[in-house]
Design an enzyme around this catalytic site. Structure first.
Site, short mmCIF file in Angstrom:
data_model
loop_
_atom_site.label_atom_id
_atom_site.label_comp_id
_atom_site.label_asym_id
_atom_site.label_seq_id
_atom_site.Cartn_x
_atom_site.Cartn_y
_atom_site.Cartn_z
N LYS A 94 0.83 -1.11 0.09
CA LYS A 94 0.06 0.08 -0.04
C LYS A 94 0.94 1.42 0.08
O LYS A 94 0.44 2.32 -0.49
CB LYS A 94 -0.98 -0.04 1.09
CG LYS A 94 -1.77 -1.18 1.33
CD LYS A 94 -2.63 -1.35 0.16
CE LYS A 94 -3.89 -2.28 0.61
NZ LYS A 94 -3.70 -3.60 0.78
C1 LIG Z 1 -4.17 -4.63 0.41
C2 LIG Z 1 -3.56 -6.05 0.43
C3 LIG Z 1 -3.84 -7.03 -0.69
C4 LIG Z 1 -5.07 -7.08 -1.65
O1 LIG Z 1 -4.81 -6.01 -2.64
P1 LIG Z 1 -6.12 -5.27 -3.56
O2 LIG Z 1 -5.46 -4.14 -4.10
O3 LIG Z 1 -6.94 -4.84 -2.34
O4 LIG Z 1 -6.66 -6.41 -4.22
C5 LIG Z 1 -3.02 -8.24 -0.54
N1 LIG Z 1 -1.84 -8.32 0.03
C6 LIG Z 1 -1.48 -7.15 1.09
C7 LIG Z 1 -0.49 -7.49 2.09
C8 LIG Z 1 -2.38 -6.12 1.22
O5 LIG Z 1 -2.06 -5.33 2.11
#
Ligand SMILES: *Cc1c(COP(=O)(O)O)cnc(C)c1O
Length: 495
Positions: free
Chosen positions: A112
């Site tokens: 993120k």
């Molecule tokens: C948010 C997240 C995901 C999922 O990603 P999306 O964009 O919501 O599909 C997968 N792995 C981790 C560690 C995340 O923080």
């Protein structure tokens, strides 16, 4: 060229890129999508010689057409700096027969950070461009990782406030500690007695509440979103797929134009959609492999054409993917319906009223390229142990879902195209699941003791993000019912 963004639910609602970033969400729950995705008209060989920032500029400038070069470079330079613990920003490593794209070298050690380090700059720049004189209130629902990454990004950014809601019993202890120790004076964090879908629904409801918008306006505030429903999250996420591809060219692993496959551990469908958008820009992706955990609503969708959230919500060892309503799938639905806002709105209405919808055969044909599968929690532990045994490399539980699904894909299809696997979090965020997968006898230790055990096993330096929170005081202790979300936001804003 200046293309417009348009709502997935109303073809007459348009916005420039900066307006779309500011608003976050279109009216009536719609999402902004680009009318067309321009071609990335820079040769891959040239991109292969650029660093992350320059690749980011090339990709993002095609999508954010109303930002000047100066504005965009300012945002990029401030985002991808020494907040990341490697100059490569997103290193690519070869393990288990695949190219693992490590997206967790930012401040909060989850992918993120790749978008949330730049979103505050994009948003404040967008506010300036559009002469917004209100304070921007970022409302965020998190399944664990967005929350801290958004808090870190917006912490003490002038002209902004941020409120984060997380499922009180649905995140890892380290994820929770990261959030509740946040020091920024403009931040607010609350746990809700519900799951991620409840948090996301509550946030979306506040966004479309006209009365609330009026009240905010009178008090000098306006909402925006740091969730991947904001186009300002998706566009920066397109960059690292192009970057990873061109690193493989630079390493001589592939030639420009060769196809690759990508595997993405998926929750809200933002990360994999960014890969899809990158392919529409010209990145030669063969298959988009969508990896789910036990909440396998997307796997069922790709195999049957029916999206059905009417099922139990399962808390798993990959909590950031514990989601039954994958918001960004709407953007794909809109596209495979032939950019048909009316058709999409009809399906989304069905989703909110009955919890399910079914796409037409025609639409399902347009899903060619997508492959879905899932991994159980036992399979996750197994694959973590397997990679460790192979060469000592330790992955987190979300990445493990992806690797496990990659193995299933290969076994099923025999497809051996070079493959990039998105590695979305550092194993240090999920120490219990990761360490006990390798050494089950350590399960009686505390989560932070397991940090030290992980260090012994991996010899990978403990990230600063973990050291910082070990002894940090808890500054946020609000817990509320999902029905109380609006009231606590009002209290936080003093309105
Ligand atoms: C948010 C997240 C995901 C999922 O990603 P999306 O964009 O919501 O599909 C997968 N792995 C981790 C560690 C995340 O923080």
């Amino acid at each position: 060229m200046s293309f417009l963004y348009r709502s997935t639910r109303n073809e007459n609602e348009t916005a420039t890129a900066s307006e779309a970033i500011l608003k976050g969400l279109a009216e009536n729950g719609g999402l902004f999508v680009p009318d067309e995705i321009p071609e990335l008209d820079v040769p891959f060989e040239d991109l292969a010689e650029m660093d992350y920032k320059d690749v980011a500029y090339e990709v993002m400038s095609r999508m954010l057409t109303d930002f000047t070069e100066e504005e965009l470079r300012y945002c990029i330079d401030n985002a991808y700096d020494d907040k990341f613990d490697t100059e490569k920003i997103a290193p690519v490593k070869y393990h288990h027969g695949a190219y693992i794209l490590e997206l967790f070298h930012g401040k909060t050690i989850a992918f993120k950070d790749m978008a949330l380090s730049i979103l505050p700059y994009l948003l404040t720049t967008a506010a300036k461009k559009n002469n917004v004189d209100k304070e921007i209130v970022i409302l965020t629902a998190t399944s664990g990782d967005t929350g801290k990454a958004a808090l870190a990004g917006f912490s003490d950014v002038p002209g902004t406030k941020i409120a984060v809601f997380y499922p009180k019993n649905g995140v890892s202890p380290i994820q929770e500690k990261q959030m509740v120790t946040e020091k920024g004076k403009n931040t607010f964090v609350a746990g809700i007695t519900g799951n991620f879908d409840d948090a996301q629904t509550g946030v979306k409801k506040m966004f479309s509440d006209k009365e609330l918008a009026k009240l905010l306006d009178e008090k000098g505030y306006q909402f925006s979103s740091a969730n991947s429903i904001n186009i300002g999250r998706l566009v920066p996420q397109m960059v690292y797929y192009v970057y990873a591809y061109t690193r493989l060219i630079a390493a001589g692993t592939i030639k420009a134009g060769d196809r690759i496959n990508v595997v993405v551990p998926t929750g809200n469908f933002g990360n994999i959609l960014a890969a899809y958008y990158a392919s529409l820009m010209g990145l030669p992706v063969g298959r988009f492999i969508c990896a789910s955990n036990d909440n396998k609503v997307l796997y069922d969708f790709f195999t049957t054409g029916v999206y059905d959230r009417n099922r139990d919500f399962i808390l798993t060892s990959s909590p950031s993917m514990d989601i039954l309503i994958s918001s960004n799938l709407e953007r794909l639905i809109y596209r495979i319906a032939g950019n048909d806002a009316e058709k999409n709105a009809e399906l989304m209405k069905s989703l909110s009223e009955t919890g399910k919808y079914e796409i037409t055969d025609e639409m399902q044909k347009n899903l060619y390229g997508f492959y879905g599968n899932f991994a159980t929690q036992d399979e996750v532990s197994e694959i973590i142990r397997k990679l460790y045994d192979e060469d000592g490399y330790i992955i987190d539980t979300h990445t493990a879902v992806a690797v496990s699904v990659y193995d299933k894909f290969k076994a099923e299809t025999g497809d051996d195209t070079p493959t990039i696997i998105a590695s979305t979090a550092s194993p240090y965020k999920f120490t219990r699941s990761v360490v006990t997968a390798i050494e089950p006898s350590l399960n009686d230790k505390e989560d932070f003791e397991l940090v030290d055990e992980l260090y012994k096993l991996s010899a990978v330096k403990v990230p600063a993000a973990i050291d910082e929170i070990r002894t940090a005081p808890v500054l946020h202790d609000t817990v509320c019912e999902k029905e109380e979300m609006e009231a606590v936001v009002k209290k936080f804003l003093g309105i």
